[in-house]
Design a protein around this motif. Structure first.
Motif, PDB file in Angstrom:
ATOM      1  N   VAL A  61     -11.407 132.514  32.367  1.00 48.77           N
ATOM      2  CA  VAL A  61     -12.155 133.648  31.827  1.00 48.77           C
ATOM      3  C   VAL A  61     -13.057 133.187  30.686  1.00 48.77           C
ATOM      4  O   VAL A  61     -14.185 133.650  30.525  1.00 48.77           O
ATOM      5  N   GLY A  62     -12.554 132.221  29.886  1.00 49.88           N
ATOM      6  CA  GLY A  62     -13.282 131.781  28.706  1.00 49.88           C
ATOM      7  C   GLY A  62     -14.535 130.984  29.004  1.00 49.88           C
ATOM      8  O   GLY A  62     -15.598 131.228  28.438  1.00 49.88           O
ATOM      9  N   ASN A  63     -14.438 129.997  29.919  1.00 52.73           N
ATOM     10  CA  ASN A  63     -15.633 129.192  30.200  1.00 52.73           C
ATOM     11  C   ASN A  63     -16.038 129.226  31.681  1.00 52.73           C
ATOM     12  O   ASN A  63     -17.217 129.137  31.993  1.00 52.73           O
ATOM     13  N   GLY A  64     -15.074 129.331  32.566  1.00 52.69           N
ATOM     14  CA  GLY A  64     -15.389 129.516  33.989  1.00 52.69           C
ATOM     15  C   GLY A  64     -16.227 128.419  34.602  1.00 52.69           C
ATOM     16  O   GLY A  64     -16.999 128.669  35.525  1.00 52.69           O
ATOM     17  N   GLU A  65     -16.076 127.175  34.093  1.00 54.01           N
ATOM     18  CA  GLU A  65     -16.930 126.097  34.588  1.00 54.01           C
ATOM     19  C   GLU A  65     -16.747 125.843  36.083  1.00 54.01           C
ATOM     20  O   GLU A  65     -17.721 125.703  36.827  1.00 54.01           O
ATOM     21  N   LEU A  66     -15.486 125.755  36.533  1.00 49.44           N
ATOM     22  CA  LEU A  66     -15.228 125.489  37.949  1.00 49.44           C
ATOM     23  C   LEU A  66     -15.781 126.615  38.818  1.00 49.44           C
ATOM     24  O   LEU A  66     -16.421 126.373  39.840  1.00 49.44           O
ATOM     25  N   CYS A  67     -15.557 127.854  38.381  1.00 51.20           N
ATOM     26  CA  CYS A  67     -16.019 129.004  39.156  1.00 51.20           C
ATOM     27  C   CYS A  67     -17.542 129.066  39.200  1.00 51.20           C
ATOM     28  O   CYS A  67     -18.139 129.383  40.232  1.00 51.20           O
ATOM     29  N   GLU A  68     -18.184 128.764  38.081  1.00 52.81           N
ATOM     30  CA  GLU A  68     -19.650 128.795  38.044  1.00 52.81           C
ATOM     31  C   GLU A  68     -20.239 127.671  38.888  1.00 52.81           C
ATOM     32  O   GLU A  68     -21.215 127.874  39.620  1.00 52.81           O
ATOM     33  N   LYS A  69     -19.659 126.483  38.797  1.00 45.24           N
ATOM     34  CA  LYS A  69     -20.187 125.326  39.530  1.00 45.24           C
ATOM     35  C   LYS A  69     -20.157 125.553  41.028  1.00 45.24           C
ATOM     36  O   LYS A  69     -21.107 125.205  41.748  1.00 45.24           O
ATOM     37  N   TYR A  70     -19.061 126.134  41.531  1.00 41.78           N
ATOM     38  CA  TYR A  70     -18.899 126.288  42.971  1.00 41.78           C
ATOM     39  C   TYR A  70     -19.069 127.731  43.445  1.00 41.78           C
ATOM     40  O   TYR A  70     -18.896 128.015  44.624  1.00 41.78           O
ATOM     41  N   GLY A  71     -19.410 128.631  42.542  1.00 42.59           N
ATOM     42  CA  GLY A  71     -19.614 130.024  42.933  1.00 42.59           C
ATOM     43  C   GLY A  71     -18.352 130.660  43.485  1.00 42.59           C
ATOM     44  O   GLY A  71     -18.378 131.345  44.514  1.00 42.59           O
ATOM     45  N   ILE A  72     -17.221 130.450  42.802  1.00 37.01           N
ATOM     46  CA  ILE A  72     -15.916 130.870  43.320  1.00 37.01           C
ATOM     47  C   ILE A  72     -15.561 132.286  42.880  1.00 37.01           C
ATOM     48  O   ILE A  72     -15.632 132.618  41.691  1.00 37.01           O
ATOM     49  N   LYS A  73     -15.186 133.087  43.853  1.00 36.15           N
ATOM     50  CA  LYS A  73     -14.618 134.405  43.579  1.00 36.15           C
ATOM     51  C   LYS A  73     -13.092 134.281  43.587  1.00 36.15           C
ATOM     52  O   LYS A  73     -12.510 133.828  44.572  1.00 36.15           O
ATOM     53  N   ILE A  74     -12.450 134.688  42.515  1.00 35.23           N
ATOM     54  CA  ILE A  74     -10.989 134.640  42.426  1.00 35.23           C
ATOM     55  C   ILE A  74     -10.411 135.968  42.906  1.00 35.23           C
ATOM     56  O   ILE A  74     -10.857 137.039  42.502  1.00 35.23           O
ATOM     57  N   ARG A  75      -9.407 135.858  43.778  1.00 32.20           N
ATOM     58  CA  ARG A  75      -8.660 137.034  44.224  1.00 32.20           C
ATOM     59  C   ARG A  75      -7.178 136.766  43.968  1.00 32.20           C
ATOM     60  O   ARG A  75      -6.669 135.704  44.331  1.00 32.20           O
ATOM     61  N   LEU A  97     -14.398 138.827  36.292  1.00 34.32           N
ATOM     62  CA  LEU A  97     -15.428 137.886  35.875  1.00 34.32           C
ATOM     63  C   LEU A  97     -16.125 137.224  37.055  1.00 34.32           C
ATOM     64  O   LEU A  97     -17.328 136.948  37.007  1.00 34.32           O
ATOM     65  N   THR A  98     -15.392 137.000  38.138  1.00 33.07           N
ATOM     66  CA  THR A  98     -15.923 136.221  39.265  1.00 33.07           C
ATOM     67  C   THR A  98     -16.243 137.081  40.487  1.00 33.07           C
ATOM     68  O   THR A  98     -16.575 136.537  41.545  1.00 33.07           O
ATOM     69  N   LYS A  99     -16.184 138.376  40.377  1.00 35.20           N
ATOM     70  CA  LYS A  99     -16.268 139.249  41.552  1.00 35.20           C
ATOM     71  C   LYS A  99     -17.597 139.157  42.289  1.00 35.20           C
ATOM     72  O   LYS A  99     -17.677 139.458  43.482  1.00 35.20           O
ATOM     73  N   ASN A 100     -18.656 138.751  41.597  1.00 35.12           N
ATOM     74  CA  ASN A 100     -19.979 138.687  42.229  1.00 35.12           C
ATOM     75  C   ASN A 100     -20.307 137.319  42.801  1.00 35.12           C
ATOM     76  O   ASN A 100     -21.387 137.126  43.365  1.00 35.12           O
ATOM     77  N   ASN A 101     -19.401 136.350  42.653  1.00 32.57           N
ATOM     78  CA  ASN A 101     -19.624 135.029  43.232  1.00 32.57           C
ATOM     79  C   ASN A 101     -19.448 135.089  44.748  1.00 32.57           C
ATOM     80  O   ASN A 101     -18.560 135.776  45.255  1.00 32.57           O
ATOM     81  N   THR A 102     -20.274 134.352  45.473  1.00 32.24           N
ATOM     82  CA  THR A 102     -20.275 134.465  46.935  1.00 32.24           C
ATOM     83  C   THR A 102     -20.154 133.136  47.670  1.00 32.24           C
ATOM     84  O   THR A 102     -20.062 133.122  48.888  1.00 32.24           O
ATOM     85  N   ARG A 103     -20.176 132.010  46.963  1.00 31.20           N
ATOM     86  CA  ARG A 103     -20.142 130.708  47.643  1.00 31.20           C
ATOM     87  C   ARG A 103     -18.773 130.400  48.240  1.00 31.20           C
ATOM     88  O   ARG A 103     -18.660 129.884  49.355  1.00 31.20           O
ATOM     89  N   ALA A 104     -17.696 130.721  47.513  1.00 31.48           N
ATOM     90  CA  ALA A 104     -16.342 130.382  47.964  1.00 31.48           C
ATOM     91  C   ALA A 104     -15.338 131.363  47.372  1.00 31.48           C
ATOM     92  O   ALA A 104     -15.661 132.122  46.449  1.00 31.48           O
ATOM     93  N   VAL A 105     -14.123 131.331  47.932  1.00 31.81           N
ATOM     94  CA  VAL A 105     -13.043 132.223  47.485  1.00 31.81           C
ATOM     95  C   VAL A 105     -11.827 131.393  47.118  1.00 31.81           C
ATOM     96  O   VAL A 105     -11.480 130.435  47.818  1.00 31.81           O
ATOM     97  N   LEU A 106     -11.200 131.749  46.015  1.00 31.37           N
ATOM     98  CA  LEU A 106      -9.909 131.168  45.636  1.00 31.37           C
ATOM     99  C   LEU A 106      -8.890 132.292  45.564  1.00 31.37           C
ATOM    100  O   LEU A 106      -8.980 133.183  44.712  1.00 31.37           O
ATOM    101  N   ASN A 107      -7.935 132.273  46.496  1.00 35.33           N
ATOM    102  CA  ASN A 107      -6.834 133.234  46.480  1.00 35.33           C
ATOM    103  C   ASN A 107      -5.675 132.639  45.693  1.00 35.33           C
ATOM    104  O   ASN A 107      -5.197 131.549  46.002  1.00 35.33           O
ATOM    105  N   VAL A 108      -5.220 133.357  44.690  1.00 32.96           N
ATOM    106  CA  VAL A 108      -4.084 132.914  43.884  1.00 32.96           C
ATOM    107  C   VAL A 108      -2.909 133.838  44.176  1.00 32.96           C
ATOM    108  O   VAL A 108      -2.935 135.025  43.842  1.00 32.96           O
TER     109      VAL A 108
END
Length: 224
Positions: A61-75, A97-108
């Motif tokens: 949430v603080g920096n989101g580097e991995l999510c920004e680099k790969y366009g990852i949406k976290i679910r 924070l990542t809901k609008n990313n569309t390149r990839a999905v990370l399910n946790v």
């Protein structure tokens, strides 16, 4: 390795494995971060895992580097009502924070078990008042936490353990899903190992897919 060190190393391995997956073009990855059964572990270990989860996802949430680099949406998949409210908020913030990313999905999956997932799906279906005859496998699939996602292609189980520990049991029975059992413990699961697993899976799909195509062509020729 001491318990805290082991779990921390596991999170580091997770980050490297995910980065490798997304570099290789994987579009959806799912990680089994915490099982509902894990609540039966010692209070000390459970509380430590909750704190570790908060710390790692606050970084997202603080920096989101991995999510920004790969366009990852976290679910976040699982029964969130079982979590402490502060951890639940951190996980939901990561989703937001990542809901609008569309390149990839990370399910946790946290906290999660397949049996709980199936139970949850049945309750959703019943609440919508479907007729008994209209309840199909496809309907159940759509109401699972993974509903709406592509079919599972590959499930990786570490530690040379030949059981799935109640993880994605519904999804992995698909005939097109491969299961890879690797001998290393999760904290030692390196990016190199991830690449090897993906290459092995890709080669198997290509080789056996071509063999199957040849068989189908031969059978078709016989029919003619």
């Amino acid at each position: 390795m001491e318990m805290k060190e082991g779990h921390s190393a596991g999170f580091e391995s997770l980050a490297k494995a995910l980065e490798t997956c997304y570099d290789c073009g994987v579009e959806v990855a799912t990680v089994f971060a915490f099982s509902i059964e894990n609540f039966n572990r010692s209070r000390y270990e459970v509380e430590w895992l909750m704190e570790l989860g908060k710390s790692k996802f606050r970084q997202v949430v603080g920096n989101g580097e991995l999510c920004e680099k790969y366009g990852i949406k976290i679910r976040v998949l699982g029964n969130l009502d079982l979590l402490p409210s502060d951890l639940k908020k951190v996980l939901l913030d990561a989703e937001e924070l990542t809901k609008n990313n569309t390149r990839a999905v990370l399910n946790v999956c946290w906290p999660y078990t397949s049996r709980d997932d199936m139970t949850h799906a049945v309750r959703k279906i019943v609440s919508k008042r479907y007729e008994a005859d209209s309840i199909t496998e496809d309907l159940i699939s759509k109401n699972l936490y993974t509903g709406g996602l592509p079919k599972l292609d590959l499930l990786i189980r570490t530690s040379a353990v030949y059981r799935l520990s109640d993880f994605m049991l519904w999804e992995c029975v698909d005939p097109d899903c491969d299961i890879e059992i690797v001998s290393v413990l999760w904290p030692a699961f390196s990016a190199t190992r991830m690449v090897w697993v993906l290459l092995k899976w890709g080669f198997g799909r290509t080789y056996y897919g071509r063999r199957m195509a040849k068989v189908l062509n031969i059978e078709h020729a016989k029919d003619e």
